[in-house]
Write a protein that holds these residues in place. Structure first.
Motif, short mmCIF file in Angstrom:
data_model
loop_
_atom_site.label_atom_id
_atom_site.label_comp_id
_atom_site.label_asym_id
_atom_site.label_seq_id
_atom_site.Cartn_x
_atom_site.Cartn_y
_atom_site.Cartn_z
N PRO A 225 -5.86 9.37 12.57
CA PRO A 225 -5.85 8.07 11.89
C PRO A 225 -5.25 8.13 10.49
O PRO A 225 -4.69 7.14 10.01
N GLU A 226 -5.35 9.29 9.84
CA GLU A 226 -4.80 9.41 8.48
C GLU A 226 -3.30 9.13 8.45
O GLU A 226 -2.79 8.53 7.50
N ILE A 227 -2.61 9.57 9.50
CA ILE A 227 -1.16 9.33 9.58
C ILE A 227 -0.86 7.85 9.62
O ILE A 227 0.09 7.35 9.00
N TRP A 228 -1.69 7.08 10.32
CA TRP A 228 -1.44 5.65 10.47
C TRP A 228 -1.68 4.92 9.15
O TRP A 228 -0.97 3.96 8.83
N VAL A 229 -2.66 5.36 8.36
CA VAL A 229 -2.90 4.73 7.06
C VAL A 229 -1.73 5.01 6.12
O VAL A 229 -1.24 4.10 5.43
N VAL A 230 -1.26 6.26 6.10
CA VAL A 230 -0.07 6.59 5.29
C VAL A 230 1.11 5.75 5.76
O VAL A 230 1.88 5.21 4.94
N SER A 231 1.26 5.61 7.07
CA SER A 231 2.40 4.88 7.63
C SER A 231 2.42 3.42 7.20
O SER A 231 3.48 2.87 6.85
N PHE A 232 1.25 2.76 7.20
CA PHE A 232 1.22 1.35 6.82
C PHE A 232 1.34 1.17 5.30
O PHE A 232 1.74 0.09 4.83
N THR A 233 1.01 2.20 4.55
CA THR A 233 1.30 2.15 3.11
C THR A 233 2.80 2.14 2.89
O THR A 233 3.33 1.36 2.09
N ILE A 234 3.52 3.01 3.61
CA ILE A 234 4.98 3.04 3.54
C ILE A 234 5.55 1.70 4.02
O ILE A 234 6.50 1.17 3.42
N PHE A 235 4.97 1.16 5.08
CA PHE A 235 5.38 -0.16 5.61
C PHE A 235 5.37 -1.21 4.51
O PHE A 235 6.31 -2.01 4.37
N SER A 236 4.32 -1.23 3.71
CA SER A 236 4.18 -2.23 2.65
C SER A 236 5.24 -2.05 1.56
O SER A 236 5.86 -3.01 1.11
N VAL A 237 5.43 -0.80 1.14
CA VAL A 237 6.44 -0.51 0.12
C VAL A 237 7.82 -0.94 0.62
O VAL A 237 8.59 -1.59 -0.09
N TYR A 238 8.12 -0.59 1.86
CA TYR A 238 9.46 -0.86 2.38
C TYR A 238 9.71 -2.35 2.57
O TYR A 238 10.85 -2.82 2.40
N SER A 239 8.68 -3.09 2.88
CA SER A 239 8.83 -4.54 3.03
C SER A 239 9.24 -5.18 1.70
O SER A 239 10.08 -6.09 1.66
N VAL A 240 8.63 -4.72 0.61
CA VAL A 240 8.99 -5.22 -0.71
C VAL A 240 10.37 -4.70 -1.11
O VAL A 240 11.20 -5.43 -1.67
N TYR A 241 10.63 -3.43 -0.80
CA TYR A 241 11.92 -2.82 -1.15
C TYR A 241 13.09 -3.59 -0.55
O TYR A 241 14.12 -3.80 -1.20
N ILE A 242 12.96 -4.02 0.70
CA ILE A 242 14.04 -4.78 1.34
C ILE A 242 14.36 -6.05 0.55
O ILE A 242 15.52 -6.46 0.46
N GLY A 243 13.35 -6.63 -0.04
CA GLY A 243 13.57 -7.83 -0.84
C GLY A 243 14.47 -7.60 -2.04
O GLY A 243 15.09 -8.55 -2.55
N LEU A 244 14.56 -6.35 -2.52
CA LEU A 244 15.43 -6.06 -3.68
C LEU A 244 16.88 -6.38 -3.37
O LEU A 244 17.65 -6.72 -4.27
N THR A 245 17.28 -6.27 -2.10
CA THR A 245 18.65 -6.59 -1.70
C THR A 245 19.04 -8.00 -2.12
O THR A 245 20.19 -8.26 -2.52
N TYR A 246 18.08 -8.92 -2.09
CA TYR A 246 18.39 -10.33 -2.32
C TYR A 246 18.40 -10.70 -3.80
O TYR A 246 18.71 -11.85 -4.14
N PHE A 247 18.13 -9.72 -4.67
CA PHE A 247 18.41 -9.93 -6.09
C PHE A 247 19.92 -10.04 -6.32
O PHE A 247 20.37 -10.68 -7.26
N ILE A 248 20.70 -9.40 -5.42
CA ILE A 248 22.16 -9.37 -5.58
C ILE A 248 22.75 -10.77 -5.39
O ILE A 248 23.38 -11.30 -6.33
#
Length: 435
Positions: A225-248
Motif C-alpha cells: 500500500p505504501e507504493i500506492w500512497v506515493v503514487s497518488f502523491t505524484i499524481f497530484s503534483v503532476y496534475s498541477v504541473y500540467i497546468g503550467l503549460t497553459y501559462f504560455i
C-alpha cells in the motif's frame, strides 16, 4: 574497487542519465517551446494538441504495466540507447509535417520509447545510486541537471527556428536538431553506461528464472500500500504541473506577449525552473525537513495559496513582466516538488530488489493525469475563450493541489510510523546487547 572509483562511477552514471533525461522528451513535448508554431504549421487546435498528449499518456500509463516486468528483467545498457535512438528516428518522420491522425500514431510511438523503455529505468538507476540519506539530493541533482541540458538544447533549437525565419522551415530545422541530439545521446549512453549485475543464482547456487523473478517482484510491489500512497502523491503534483503549460498561451492571449518571447518563456517555464527547483527541493527535503514527504506537504500548501492569489490579480491591467514573474515563481514551487516526488519510495521502505517494479507503479499512477489533464485544460480554453477559461484551468489546479495536500499528509503519517518502528528495533537490539 576503491571508494574514489565508486564515487566517480556514480557521478559519471548520473551525468549520462541527466544527458539522456534532458534530450529524450524534447520531441514528445515539442509544445514546451513550440506550442504556437505547432498549432500553426501542424494545423492543430488546443484540444487536438491535448488529444495527442492524451494518446501519449494512454500508452505511457498502460505501458508502465509492462515496464514493471522489463525494468527489472533487462539491462539499462540496452534499454536506454534503444529508447533514445527510437525517439530520434521518429523525429525525422515528424519533419514531414504529417496529418493529425499520423501525429496521434507518432505520439503513441514516442510514449513506447520515452516512457516504457526509458523513464522507469532512469528513475530506478538514480534511486540505486544513492543511499537513504541522499535520495532528495540525487533526484534534485537529476532534475537540476536535466534543466541545464533542457535549456541548452531547447534554446539552441529556438535559435535554429529564428535563424531559419521563424516559419515552417524553422520548425523543421528545430525538429531535426532534436532528433540528432537524441541519437547522439543514445550512442554515448551505450558506451558509457555499465551493464546491470543481474543475479541468476540463489543462495544455494541454483539457477534462477530471471523472468519469474521479475514477475514475482512486480506482484510483490503491487501488494504494498505504501507504493500506492506515493503514487497518488505524484499524481497530484503532476496534475498541477500540467497546468503550467497553459501559462504560455495565457501570457500571449491575456498579456499580448510576442511569439518569440512566448518561445523563450516556454523554455524558462518548462526547463530553466528545473535548475532552481531541483537543487532547492532536494536540499530542503534532505537537510531542512529531513523528509521528502514533509516537504511535499508544505509545498502543496504554498501551491494552493499562490494560485488563489494569482486568480484574484487584475491581469487585464497588470504589467506583463509582473505576470511572468508570478507564473515563474509558481512554477518553481511545482518543480521543487517534481524534483523529489520519487524520493519517498525510499522513505516508506520499499525493498531495493523490486525498485524497477515499484518505480513503474509510481509512474503508472503518478503520470495518469497526462491521459486526461491536457485534454481537460485544453477543452476548457476552447469552450470558454479568454480570461474566464484560464480561471477555470487555474481553479482546477487548486483542486488537484488540495487532493495532494490530503494524500501527502497521509504519506507523512506512514513515514513517521516506519521511523518509529525502526527506532524501536534499534532500541530493542541495544537492550539485547546490554543483557
Amino acid at each position: 574497487m576503491n571508494s574514489k572509483s565508486v564515487v566517480t562511477k556514480k557521478w559519471l552514471t548520473l551525468a549520462v542519465l541527466i544527458l539522456g533525461g534532458g534530450t529524450i522528451f524534447k520531441l514528445p513535448y515539442l509544445k514546451d517551446a513550440f506550442y504556437i508554431p505547432m498549432m500553426e504549421y501542424f494545423h492543430l487546435t488546443h484540444t487536438q494538441i491535448g488529444v495527442a498528449l492524451s494518446v501519449y499518456a494512454f500508452i505511457q500509463t498502460f505501458g508502465y504495466i509492462t515496464s514493471m516486468y522489463i525494468t527489472d528483467r533487462f539491462s539499462k545498457k540496452k534499454l536506454l540507447p534503444i529508447a533514445l535512438g527510437g525517439v530520434g528516428l521518429l523525429g525525422f518522420y515528424l519533419t514531414t509535417f504529417p496529418g493529425y491522425y499520423e501525429i496521434l500514431v507518432l505520439w503513441a510511438l514516442f510514449a513506447l520509447f520515452a516512457e516504457l523503455a526509458f523513464w522507469p529505468v532512469l528513475i530506478k538507476t538514480v534511486r540505486l545510486l544513492g543511499d537513504s540519506n541522499e535520495q532528495g539530493r540525487m533526484f534534485g541533482f537529476l532534475e537540476a541537471g536535466r534543466g541545464i541540458v533542457d535549456t541548452i538544447v531547447a534554446f539552441t533549437a529556438l535559435g535554429i527556428f529564428q535563424w531559419l525565419g521563424a516559419n515552417a522551415a524553422g520548425l523543421k530545422g528545430a525538429i531535426i536538431f532534436f532528433s540528432i541530439t537524441a541519437i547522439v545521446t543514445a550512442i554515448i549512453s551505450y558506451f558509457l553506461i555499465e551493464d546491470d549485475v543481474i543475479q541468476d543464482t540463489d543462495e544455494h547456487g541454483n539457477k534462477i528464472n530471471r523472468s519469474k523473478m521479475a514477475f514475482d517482484g512486480a506482484l510483490k510491489a503491487l501488494k504494498m500500500p505504501e507504493i500506492w500512497v506515493v503514487s497518488f502523491t505524484i499524481f497530484s503534483v503532476y496534475s498541477v504541473y500540467i497546468g503550467l503549460t497553459y501559462f504560455i498561451p495565457f501570457l500571449k492571449d491575456i498579456y499580448g506577449m510576442p511569439v518569440a518571447l512566448v518561445g523563450a518563456y516556454g523554455i524558462i517555464n518548462q526547463y530553466c525552473l528545473k535548475m532552481v527547483g531541483g537543487p532547492i527541493g532536494g536540499f530542503l527535503a534532505d537537510k531542512t525537513f529531513k523528509s521528502s514527504a514533509k516537504f511535499l506537504r508544505m509545498t502543496f500548501v504554498l501551491a494552493i495559496i499562490g494560485m488563489i492569489i494569482f486568480i484574484m490579480l487584475p491581469h487585464e491591467t497588470m504589467n506583463i513582466y509582473v505576470g511572468m514573474a508570478f507564473t515563474l515563481g509558481y512554477g518553481a514551487i511545482i518543480f521543487s516538488q517534481r524534483a523529489v516526488f520519487f524520493a519517498p519510495i525510499e522513505e516508506v521502505g520499499i525493498p531495493r530488489e523490486i525498485s524497477g517494479a515499484a518505480v513503474s507503479i509510481a509512474c503508472m499512477i503518478g503520470y495518469l493525469p497526462s491521459m486526461f489533464a491536457f485534454t481537460l485544460y485544453g477543452s476548457m480554453l476552447d469552450r470558454t475563450p479568454g480570461i474566464n477559461g484560464y480561471k477555470h484551468v487555474f481553479m482546477t489546479m487548486i483542486g488537484f493541489a488540495v487532493f495532494g495536500l490530503i494524500i501527502s499528509s497521509y504519506l507523512v503519517k506512514i513515514v513517521k510510523k516506519k521511523r518509529a518502528q525502526e527506532q524501536a528495533q534499534v532500541q530493542a537490539q541495544e537492550q539485547a546487547q546490554v543483557q
